[in-house]
Design a protein around this motif. Structure first.
Motif, PDB file in Angstrom:
ATOM      1  N   ALA A 129       0.846  -1.207   0.000  1.00 28.39           N
ATOM      2  CA  ALA A 129       0.000   0.000   0.000  1.00 28.39           C
ATOM      3  C   ALA A 129       0.881   1.257   0.000  1.00 28.39           C
TER       4      ALA A 129
ATOM      5  N   ALA B 177       0.973   3.802  -2.103  1.00 27.27           N
ATOM      6  CA  ALA B 177       0.241   5.052  -2.336  1.00 27.27           C
ATOM      7  C   ALA B 177      -0.401   5.551  -1.043  1.00 27.27           C
TER       8      ALA B 177
ATOM      9  N   SER C 190      -7.578   3.894  -1.724  1.00 33.04           N
ATOM     10  CA  SER C 190      -6.475   3.347  -2.532  1.00 33.04           C
ATOM     11  C   SER C 190      -6.124   1.923  -2.119  1.00 33.04           C
TER      12      SER C 190
ATOM     13  N   PRO D  96      -7.120  -1.484  -5.197  1.00 33.27           N
ATOM     14  CA  PRO D  96      -5.672  -1.323  -5.385  1.00 33.27           C
ATOM     15  C   PRO D  96      -5.204  -1.180  -6.824  1.00 33.27           C
TER      16      PRO D  96
ATOM     17  N   GLN E 131      -5.290   4.177  -7.404  1.00 37.70           N
ATOM     18  CA  GLN E 131      -4.218   4.691  -6.556  1.00 37.70           C
ATOM     19  C   GLN E 131      -3.693   6.023  -7.087  1.00 37.70           C
TER      20      GLN E 131
END
Length: 338
Positions: A234, A236, A303, A307, A312
């Motif tokens: 993750a 972003a 985001s 995904p 994002q």
């Protein structure tokens, strides 16, 4: 879900109690006197960060007793707590008797490196693009910068609460939903609770400041939490969550470097500081920062939930636009002012 909530409540209660107990001692031995960077005009006790950290770590220790976690996760939390505690000692020393900038930076690097290499030795963000040594070097630099930027941004009543509480709450929720490991979620919940317990004492006009004893280790804890989040893929979201603090501090630093200023010296050129000169009240500034950070936490969540690269990218772009709009508003005199 109950454990992170209980940790947050316990940390808030412990931090608030410790603020009450410590404030008379800090009033005598740890007064922050107004200087070129200050937004306050009256000497005010600093050192509330002791209560935030102690409250957070006490709550986690209690949680360990009631709901043990895996040995490796417990070891990682112990490493993080140790690094943060040492950095708090460095901050306390600097609060009472300012350290040379070079020594302060070296000690910060040692603490960040200790946490980075001992608490998350297996974590890789870009194994396909960067060799391990290069990635570790970048992570170390980013960690040192984050420690300092949280310190730089802690120059207004409630602003660290407005900046870090939504971020920590989002990461605690990420622990509940399985995005990050439970121990990371516990740490986020404890940090969130500790700051909430401190908040009543720091509301404008503040009766107590965090001090470097608080802002430096809070920066380290936040950087570690974001590093853990980025390590899940993750990336972003890890960029979006702290975007206001990162943008304000980084743009300010670059501007000062371009002007040839001594960037290690106190100043009042951050956007949030300009805002108070341009007609915004302290509550108006921190209220806007808090609202933006809640929106950033929502975008970070989107985001993660969707995904795909387009989602994002869109979330990151919108976060950057909203952050830029707030920075511009802070840098612009309000109608009828100035």
């Amino acid at each position: 879900m109950l454990v992170p909530f209980a940790i947050s409540v316990a940390a808030a209660f412990a931090a608030a109690l410790l603020c009450v107990l410590l404030r008379p001692l800090l009033q005598r031995y740890a007064l922050a006197r107004p200087n070129a960077r200050s937004s306050h005009t009256v000497p005010t006790p600093q050192g509330g960060g002791i209560a935030v950290l102690a409250g957070a770590f006490l709550a986690i220790a209690l949680a360990f007793g009631l709901s043990p976690v895996e040995a490796e996760a417990g070891r990682a939390l112990l490493v993080v707590a140790t690094g943060a505690t040492v950095l708090a000692v460095v901050g306390a020393w600097d609060d009472i008797r300012p350290l040379p900038a070079s020594l302060r930076l070296a000690l910060q690097a040692a603490c960040v490196g200790f946490v980075l290499f001992r608490a998350a030795p297996e974590l890789r963000l870009f194994p396909e693009f960067l060799p391990l040594a290069a990635e570790r070097a970048l992570a170390l630099v980013a960690g040192i910068w984050f420690v300092n930027l949280v310190n730089f941004m802690d120059g207004l009543d409630w602003i660290t609460v407005a900046g870090i509480v939504p971020l920590a709450a989002a990461l605690a929720w990420a622990g509940i939903t399985g995005v990050v490991d439970p121990a990371t979620g516990w740490l986020a919940a404890a940090l969130c609770g500790g700051l909430i317990g401190f908040a009543p004492f720091n509301r404008p006009v503040a009766k107590l400041f965090l001090g470097d004893v608080g802002s430096l280790p809070i920066g380290l804890l936040t950087a570690y939490l974001l590093y853990r989040l980025a390590g899940t893929g993750a990336f972003a979201a890890a960029l979006i969550l702290p975007l206001y603090h990162v943008a304000d501090s980084t743009i300010t630093l670059l501007r000062r470097l371009a002007r040839g200023e001594k960037v290690w010296e106190a100043h009042r050129s951050h956007f949030y500081q300009q805002a108070t000169v341009n007609g915004f009240s302290v509550r108006g500034v921190v209220g806007r920062v808090a609202v933006l950070n809640i929106v950033l936490a929502t975008l970070a969540g989107l985001s993660i939930a969707w995904p795909g690269l387009w989602v994002q990218g869109a979330c990151l772009a919108l976060a950057a636009v909203l952050t830029g709009l707030l920075l511009r508003a802070f840098a612009t005199p309000r109608a009828g002012h100035g």
